[in-house]
Design a protein around this motif. Structure first.
Motif, PDB file in Angstrom:
ATOM      1  N   VAL A   1      24.259  -5.261   9.445  1.00 16.00           N
ATOM      2  CA  VAL A   1      23.595  -6.465   9.967  1.00 16.00           C
ATOM      3  C   VAL A   1      24.624  -7.597  10.036  1.00 16.00           C
ATOM      4  O   VAL A   1      25.261  -7.925   9.031  1.00 16.00           O
ATOM      5  CB  VAL A   1      22.398  -6.879   9.075  1.00 16.00           C
ATOM      6  CG1 VAL A   1      21.754  -8.155   9.624  1.00 16.00           C
ATOM      7  CG2 VAL A   1      21.366  -5.752   9.009  1.00 16.00           C
TER       8      VAL A   1
ATOM      9  N   ASN B   1      14.657 -11.551  12.766  1.00 14.09           N
ATOM     10  CA  ASN B   1      15.474 -12.770  12.748  1.00 14.09           C
ATOM     11  C   ASN B   1      16.438 -12.779  13.936  1.00 14.09           C
ATOM     12  O   ASN B   1      17.448 -12.083  13.934  1.00 14.09           O
ATOM     13  CB  ASN B   1      16.260 -12.830  11.424  1.00 14.09           C
ATOM     14  CG  ASN B   1      17.087 -14.091  11.330  1.00 14.09           C
ATOM     15  OD1 ASN B   1      17.137 -14.906  12.255  1.00 14.09           O
ATOM     16  ND2 ASN B   1      17.756 -14.267  10.202  1.00 14.09           N
TER      17      ASN B   1
ATOM     18  N   SER C   1      25.477 -11.586  10.683  1.00 14.52           N
ATOM     19  CA  SER C   1      24.761 -12.870  10.548  1.00 14.52           C
ATOM     20  C   SER C   1      25.028 -13.764  11.750  1.00 14.52           C
ATOM     21  O   SER C   1      25.335 -14.949  11.604  1.00 14.52           O
ATOM     22  CB  SER C   1      25.221 -13.580   9.274  1.00 14.52           C
ATOM     23  OG  SER C   1      25.127 -12.704   8.194  1.00 14.52           O
ATOM     24  N   HIS C   2      24.969 -13.176  12.932  1.00 14.42           N
ATOM     25  CA  HIS C   2      25.192 -13.938  14.164  1.00 14.42           C
ATOM     26  C   HIS C   2      24.218 -13.441  15.223  1.00 14.42           C
ATOM     27  O   HIS C   2      23.839 -12.275  15.201  1.00 14.42           O
ATOM     28  CB  HIS C   2      26.622 -13.745  14.683  1.00 14.42           C
ATOM     29  CG  HIS C   2      27.647 -14.349  13.782  1.00 14.42           C
ATOM     30  ND1 HIS C   2      27.926 -15.690  13.767  1.00 14.42           N
ATOM     31  CD2 HIS C   2      28.437 -13.792  12.844  1.00 14.42           C
ATOM     32  CE1 HIS C   2      28.848 -15.937  12.868  1.00 14.42           C
ATOM     33  NE2 HIS C   2      29.176 -14.795  12.294  1.00 14.42           N
TER      34      HIS C   2
ATOM     35  N   HIS D   1      18.103  -8.489  15.480  1.00 12.91           N
ATOM     36  CA  HIS D   1      17.255  -8.145  14.341  1.00 12.91           C
ATOM     37  C   HIS D   1      15.803  -8.447  14.731  1.00 12.91           C
ATOM     38  O   HIS D   1      15.517  -9.540  15.223  1.00 12.91           O
ATOM     39  CB  HIS D   1      17.666  -8.978  13.126  1.00 12.91           C
ATOM     40  CG  HIS D   1      17.110  -8.471  11.847  1.00 12.91           C
ATOM     41  ND1 HIS D   1      15.765  -8.527  11.555  1.00 12.91           N
ATOM     42  CD2 HIS D   1      17.696  -7.855  10.790  1.00 12.91           C
ATOM     43  CE1 HIS D   1      15.553  -7.996  10.362  1.00 12.91           C
ATOM     44  NE2 HIS D   1      16.716  -7.567   9.883  1.00 12.91           N
TER      45      HIS D   1
ATOM     46  N   ARG E   1      32.575 -10.951  11.687  1.00  9.63           N
ATOM     47  CA  ARG E   1      32.175 -12.124  10.895  1.00  9.63           C
ATOM     48  C   ARG E   1      33.209 -13.230  11.072  1.00  9.63           C
ATOM     49  O   ARG E   1      32.886 -14.391  11.115  1.00  9.63           O
ATOM     50  CB  ARG E   1      32.053 -11.758   9.413  1.00  9.63           C
ATOM     51  CG  ARG E   1      30.803 -10.977   9.093  1.00  9.63           C
ATOM     52  CD  ARG E   1      30.423 -11.141   7.641  1.00  9.63           C
ATOM     53  NE  ARG E   1      31.448 -10.641   6.749  1.00  9.63           N
ATOM     54  CZ  ARG E   1      31.534  -9.382   6.321  1.00  9.63           C
ATOM     55  NH1 ARG E   1      30.655  -8.490   6.733  1.00  9.63           N
ATOM     56  NH2 ARG E   1      32.480  -9.002   5.504  1.00  9.63           N
TER      57      ARG E   1
ATOM     58  N   GLU F   1      18.627 -14.678  14.749  1.00 11.86           N
ATOM     59  CA  GLU F   1      19.973 -15.168  14.410  1.00 11.86           C
ATOM     60  C   GLU F   1      20.842 -14.057  13.838  1.00 11.86           C
ATOM     61  O   GLU F   1      21.992 -14.276  13.476  1.00 11.86           O
ATOM     62  CB  GLU F   1      19.884 -16.334  13.402  1.00 11.86           C
ATOM     63  CG  GLU F   1      19.235 -17.586  13.961  1.00 11.86           C
ATOM     64  CD  GLU F   1      19.922 -18.095  15.218  1.00 11.86           C
ATOM     65  OE1 GLU F   1      21.135 -18.320  15.179  1.00 11.86           O
ATOM     66  OE2 GLU F   1      19.236 -18.233  16.258  1.00 11.86           O
ATOM     67  N   GLU F   2      20.266 -12.854  13.726  1.00 10.64           N
ATOM     68  CA  GLU F   2      21.023 -11.714  13.199  1.00 10.64           C
ATOM     69  C   GLU F   2      21.017 -10.558  14.188  1.00 10.64           C
ATOM     70  O   GLU F   2      20.141 -10.456  15.046  1.00 10.64           O
ATOM     71  CB  GLU F   2      20.423 -11.246  11.865  1.00 10.64           C
ATOM     72  CG  GLU F   2      20.608 -12.241  10.741  1.00 10.64           C
ATOM     73  CD  GLU F   2      20.124 -11.719   9.394  1.00 10.64           C
ATOM     74  OE1 GLU F   2      20.577 -12.249   8.376  1.00 10.64           O
ATOM     75  OE2 GLU F   2      19.286 -10.790   9.371  1.00 10.64           O
TER      76      GLU F   2
END
Lengths: 77, 173
Positions: free
Chosen positions: B9, B118, B11-12, B115, B161, B120-121
């Protein structure tokens, strides 16, 4: 990043720069029509195809089905 | 045959990850990829972008393995086909080796989707099937390659990342 054909590297970089801008600023935002890089791509592509042929790299005729190619629920090819 | 799979996963958001994924070479964390070429690229009638790329790689095989394989060639080629759907927000990338196919085949499939809970993921599902043919050391080699893929997957995670935070995408090429 280099091209498989040394003589194609400059064309590749010019095309990549054009493509990356279009991809990020237009395509991903849903404005996919009117790719402005077609001419640069055609020139670069001819060069790469010649290099692939000269180096005998077996690119043509390869299936791109990935790991699922043997599964019966594929697209039937 | 060895099957390897993983899920990661990021985080973007999906768009950011896809931009990084399309431009992940040259990559100091995976220097074995020495060349990337676009052999063909087109949009289909549903607005999806199909790209066929040829990757040139220098495999860091141990000299003992090279001697056993009887191959002095360390420059190998990989065929990569990807489809990016900007509406459905899905990228599928399949790759397979073009060199040394009489000895080994590595089929890898990566799927990037947002995601579900979410936006944002982004989720990356990765699977690889490694088959070494007719070599007595096959299980050793399969393990070696699975380890390489696994290790590279971690590097991609780190890169993706790092990239969106610290790099101007236009300067990568």
């Amino acid at each position: 990043m280099n091209s498989v054909g040394e003589e194609c590297t400059d064309m590749k970089r010019e095309y990549d720069q054009c493509f990356n801008r279009w991809f990020a600023e237009k395509f991903l935002k849903g404005e996919g029509s009117g790719d402005p890089c077609t001419e640069l791509f055609q020139r670069y592509r001819l060069c790469v195809q010649k290099a692939i042929k000269d180096k005998d790299i077996p690119v043509d005729g390869v299936e791109f089905m990935g790991p699922n190619k043997d599964k019966p629920d594929g697209d039937g090819s | 045959m060895k099957i390897w799979s993983s899920e990661h996963v990021f985080s973007h958001p999906w768009d950011t990850v896809i931009k990084a994924a399309m431009r992940k070479y040259p990559n100091p964390m995976n220097p074995c990829v020495v060349g990337v070429d676009v052999v063909d690229r087109s949009l289909d009638n549903q607005g999806r972008l199909h790209s066929h790329r040829l990757l040139s790689t220098e495999w860091g095989l141990p000299s003992l393995v090279r001697a056993i394989l009887g191959s002095s060639r360390t420059l190998t080629y990989i065929n990569e086909h990807s489809v990016v759907d900007p509406v459905e927000k899905k990228m599928v990338l399949c790759s397979t080796n073009l060199s040394l196919t009489n000895l080994v085949s590595v089929d890898e499939r990566l799927v990037y989707t947002p995601h579900p809970e979410n936006p944002e993921e982004t989720i990356l599902n990765q699977e690889a099937i490694i088959t070494v043919k007719g070599v007595s050391l096959s299980s050793y080699l399969e393990g070696l390659m699975a380890n390489t893929i696994s290790s590279n997957a971690k590097k991609v995670s780190i890169c993706c990342r790092i990239l969106p935070k610290h790099r101007d995408f236009n300067s990568i090429y």
